[in-house]
Design an enzyme around this catalytic site. Sequence first.
Site, PDB file in Angstrom:
ATOM      1  N   HIS A 250       0.840  -1.194   0.000  1.00 56.72           N
ATOM      2  CA  HIS A 250       0.000   0.000   0.000  1.00 56.72           C
ATOM      3  C   HIS A 250       0.873   1.241   0.000  1.00 56.72           C
ATOM      4  O   HIS A 250       2.008   1.217   0.473  1.00 56.72           O
ATOM      5  CB  HIS A 250      -0.927   0.030   1.220  1.00 56.72           C
TER       6      HIS A 250
ATOM      7  N   HIS B 123       0.872   5.136   1.451  1.00 57.77           N
ATOM      8  CA  HIS B 123       0.290   6.102   2.380  1.00 57.77           C
ATOM      9  C   HIS B 123       0.309   7.476   1.705  1.00 57.77           C
ATOM     10  O   HIS B 123       1.327   7.859   1.128  1.00 57.77           O
ATOM     11  CB  HIS B 123       1.139   6.238   3.647  1.00 57.77           C
TER      12      HIS B 123
HETATM   13  P1  AMP Z   1       2.251  -0.130   7.243  1.00 57.05           P
HETATM   14  O1  AMP Z   1       2.869  -0.163   8.596  1.00 57.05           O
HETATM   15  O2  AMP Z   1       3.012   0.673   6.217  1.00 57.05           O
HETATM   16  O3  AMP Z   1       1.961  -1.546   6.781  1.00 57.05           O
HETATM   17  O4  AMP Z   1       0.876   0.636   7.375  1.00 57.05           O
HETATM   18  C1  AMP Z   1      -0.308   0.017   7.768  1.00 57.05           C
HETATM   19  C2  AMP Z   1      -1.269   1.109   8.089  1.00 57.05           C
HETATM   20  O5  AMP Z   1      -2.552   0.533   8.171  1.00 57.05           O
HETATM   21  C3  AMP Z   1      -1.021   1.825   9.425  1.00 57.05           C
HETATM   22  O6  AMP Z   1      -0.848   3.213   9.179  1.00 57.05           O
HETATM   23  C4  AMP Z   1      -2.265   1.526  10.243  1.00 57.05           C
HETATM   24  O7  AMP Z   1      -2.658   2.626  11.002  1.00 57.05           O
HETATM   25  C5  AMP Z   1      -3.273   1.191   9.160  1.00 57.05           C
HETATM   26  N1  AMP Z   1      -4.352   0.285   9.539  1.00 57.05           N
HETATM   27  C6  AMP Z   1      -4.281  -0.820  10.311  1.00 57.05           C
HETATM   28  N2  AMP Z   1      -5.473  -1.430  10.368  1.00 57.05           N
HETATM   29  C7  AMP Z   1      -6.321  -0.681   9.613  1.00 57.05           C
HETATM   30  C8  AMP Z   1      -7.709  -0.787   9.267  1.00 57.05           C
HETATM   31  N3  AMP Z   1      -8.473  -1.789   9.725  1.00 57.05           N
HETATM   32  N4  AMP Z   1      -8.244   0.161   8.480  1.00 57.05           N
HETATM   33  C9  AMP Z   1      -7.490   1.187   8.016  1.00 57.05           C
HETATM   34  N5  AMP Z   1      -6.181   1.333   8.305  1.00 57.05           N
HETATM   35  C10 AMP Z   1      -5.605   0.414   9.077  1.00 57.05           C
END
Ligand code: AMP
Length: 145
Positions: A110, A112
Amino acid sequence: MTDAITFATPYDDSNIFAKILRGEIPSISVFENDDCLAFMDIMPQREGHTLVIPKRPAVTFLDIEPDSLANLIKHTQIVARAVQKAMNADGFSIVQLNGSKGGQTVPHIHFHILPGSILNAGAHGAIPSDPEHLAKVAEKIRNAF
Ligand code: AMP
């Protein structure tokens, strides 16, 4: 130069974004088509923090097919434009983490999108936001496409 690509990281379809894509858990979406989904980060590091994911499974930047990556980046640009407009952001950050040692916490690739700078943003994935507030932010972003 070789065309060979190693899809090295096994994909675990029990990850939270796979569940969102299957509709097993909710998300506050701002954009969706056949290829991608964009939704609000529930623990935003900045107001308007949005995630863009491909619908096809891949764990990291090195696991996704180049054409799918190009398409994901194209959609990230489309969503970033709407986020920037909706949040009236002077600047913004695009962040993409790979592997647990790289700070990745959800093993489905993903991007951000964060209004402002990641350099002085809040803690990563730490503080849940109020869902009603997130829904209002999402509406502003949806209206900015
Ligand atoms: P990463 O650490 O780059 O994999 O980012 C994962 C992101 O997903 C983090 O910023 C979390 O806050 C976000 N996240 C975790 N669970 C959820 C969810 N159920 N819905 C939306 N965002 C989420």
